[in-house]
Write a protein that holds these residues in place. Structure first.
Motif, short mmCIF file in Angstrom:
data_model
loop_
_atom_site.label_atom_id
_atom_site.label_comp_id
_atom_site.label_asym_id
_atom_site.label_seq_id
_atom_site.Cartn_x
_atom_site.Cartn_y
_atom_site.Cartn_z
N CYS A 51 3.97 -5.04 -0.83
CA CYS A 51 3.00 -5.42 0.19
C CYS A 51 2.24 -6.68 -0.20
O CYS A 51 1.92 -6.89 -1.36
N HIS A 52 1.94 -7.48 0.80
CA HIS A 52 1.00 -8.59 0.62
C HIS A 52 -0.37 -8.19 1.14
O HIS A 52 -1.38 -8.47 0.50
N ARG A 53 -0.39 -7.51 2.27
CA ARG A 53 -1.63 -6.99 2.82
C ARG A 53 -1.85 -5.57 2.31
O ARG A 53 -0.91 -4.79 2.19
N GLN A 54 -3.09 -5.23 2.02
CA GLN A 54 -3.39 -3.87 1.57
C GLN A 54 -3.22 -2.89 2.73
O GLN A 54 -3.74 -3.12 3.83
N LEU A 55 -2.50 -1.80 2.47
CA LEU A 55 -2.27 -0.82 3.52
C LEU A 55 -3.48 0.09 3.68
O LEU A 55 -4.18 0.39 2.71
N PRO A 56 -3.74 0.55 4.90
CA PRO A 56 -4.74 1.60 5.09
C PRO A 56 -4.38 2.82 4.24
O PRO A 56 -3.20 3.07 3.96
N GLU A 57 -5.38 3.60 3.85
CA GLU A 57 -5.15 4.72 2.94
C GLU A 57 -4.11 5.71 3.50
O GLU A 57 -3.27 6.21 2.76
N GLU A 58 -4.15 5.97 4.78
CA GLU A 58 -3.18 6.91 5.37
C GLU A 58 -1.76 6.40 5.22
O GLU A 58 -0.84 7.18 4.91
N SER A 106 6.67 -5.00 6.36
CA SER A 106 6.12 -5.49 7.62
C SER A 106 5.94 -4.42 8.70
O SER A 106 5.00 -4.52 9.49
N PRO A 107 6.79 -3.37 8.80
CA PRO A 107 6.52 -2.36 9.82
C PRO A 107 5.17 -1.67 9.63
O PRO A 107 4.60 -1.15 10.60
N LEU A 108 4.66 -1.65 8.39
CA LEU A 108 3.35 -1.08 8.13
C LEU A 108 2.27 -2.14 7.99
O LEU A 108 1.13 -1.94 8.39
N GLU A 109 2.61 -3.30 7.44
CA GLU A 109 1.65 -4.37 7.27
C GLU A 109 1.33 -5.09 8.57
O GLU A 109 0.19 -5.48 8.82
N ALA A 110 2.34 -5.32 9.38
CA ALA A 110 2.18 -6.12 10.60
C ALA A 110 2.98 -5.50 11.75
O ALA A 110 3.88 -6.14 12.30
N PRO A 111 2.65 -4.27 12.13
CA PRO A 111 3.45 -3.61 13.18
C PRO A 111 3.43 -4.34 14.52
O PRO A 111 4.42 -4.30 15.25
N ALA A 112 2.34 -5.03 14.83
CA ALA A 112 2.29 -5.76 16.11
C ALA A 112 3.31 -6.89 16.12
O ALA A 112 3.95 -7.15 17.15
N ARG A 127 -0.65 6.67 1.50
CA ARG A 127 -0.25 8.04 1.17
C ARG A 127 1.12 8.37 1.76
O ARG A 127 1.94 9.05 1.13
N GLN A 128 1.38 7.89 2.97
CA GLN A 128 2.67 8.13 3.60
C GLN A 128 3.80 7.52 2.77
O GLN A 128 4.84 8.16 2.57
N VAL A 129 3.62 6.29 2.32
CA VAL A 129 4.64 5.63 1.51
C VAL A 129 4.92 6.43 0.24
O VAL A 129 6.08 6.64 -0.14
N VAL A 130 3.87 6.88 -0.41
CA VAL A 130 4.05 7.67 -1.63
C VAL A 130 4.80 8.96 -1.33
O VAL A 130 5.77 9.32 -2.02
N GLU A 131 4.39 9.67 -0.29
CA GLU A 131 5.04 10.93 0.07
C GLU A 131 6.51 10.72 0.43
O GLU A 131 7.38 11.49 -0.03
N ASP A 132 6.80 9.72 1.25
CA ASP A 132 8.18 9.48 1.67
C ASP A 132 9.06 9.11 0.48
O ASP A 132 10.21 9.55 0.38
#
Length: 261
Positions: free
Chosen positions: A154-161, A239-245, A164-169
């Protein structure tokens, strides 16, 4: 809607949302799952049908035959498309999922009208030294390792949720699925990619440390010169998590091009 589809040698979990004549079929990265795309799908499901897969060995999908290779994953995708009765679809593949998408497209599936490759693993193979690949695999074995990997992914920090999803997956992934990519999949060279004749859009973040924008532009400039190449500013590999728009816009643009064509 969540459903399981039995394919040759696997049971594939699918999230099927929205409706429309043309479906977007989403394939995730090494370590992800169908829910990697949830923010992207949220922006598109009111416009069209969105089908997100857990590739075999990831999420809730199981390889009954113990295979985790690219051809097996590509076969699953084709069988899911057929099982759902999709006659018009666009494959959206991220990283490893992008490599799988290229295999499906190269085989010329009749229902496939377009291809969106998000920071795709290139068909030329990734010349990553064995020591680096072993370190990648090791980082996917515990939460601490995944959090360290996120500093590269990641370049942008992900929201905490999302973090956690990335770690779980990642931790949920089958041992064989994790190992197959680092030992074989990422190194594999693909045949027939230059023959892909459908509309193709390639998008990559300019801060991606895994798939460098300049390298991908050079590779695909030779192999798929007609493809549209798009840079996502200030975006890393996830990018699907960092920049979904931005990813949703790329999908929407190709969807419009397919409809107009």
């Amino acid at each position: 809607m969540s459903k399981n589809i039995e394919t040759t040698g696997a049971v594939i979990h699918v999230l099927d949302e929205g409706q429309g004549d043309t479906a977007l079929v989403f394939l995730h990265y090494w370590g992800g799952s169908a829910r990697t795309w949830r923010h992207v799908v949220a922006q598109l499901k009111d416009r069209t049908r969105c089908v997100s897969l857990d590739l075999r060995g990831w999420g809730r999908s199981v390889a009954l035959d113990g295979r985790y290779d690219l051809d097996a994953m590509a076969g699953d995708v084709s069988e899911v498309i057929a099982s759902l009765g999709l006659t018009r679809c666009i494959l959206v593949g991220h990283s490893m999922g992008g490599k799988v998408a290229q295999i499906v497209a190269a085989k010329g599936a009749g229902a496939l009208l377009g291809l969106v490759l998000i920071a795709p693993s290139p068909p030329t193979g990734m010349p990553v030294p064995a020591g680096v690949r072993e370190a990648m695999l090791a980082s996917y074995q515990n939460a601490e390792g995944v959090n360290e990997a996120l500093k590269i992914l990641c370049h942008r920090q992900l929201p905490e949720e999302d973090r956690r999803q990335v770690v779980e997956d990642t931790l949920r992934g089958a041992t064989g699925a994790k190992r197959e990519w680092t030992t074989t999949g990422m190194l594999a060279r693909l045949d027939g990619i230059a023959g892909i004749g459908i509309l193709t859009l390639i998008a990559v973040g300019d801060c991606d440390q895994v798939e460098r924008a300049d390298s991908l532009r050079e590779i695909y400039g030779e192999i798929l010169p007609a493809a549209e190449f798009r840079i996502l500013p200030g975006v890393g590999h996830l990018s699907p998590l960092e920049a979904p728009a931005d990813v949703a816009e790329a999908c929407s643009n190709l969807l419009s091009a397919v409809a107009a064509g």
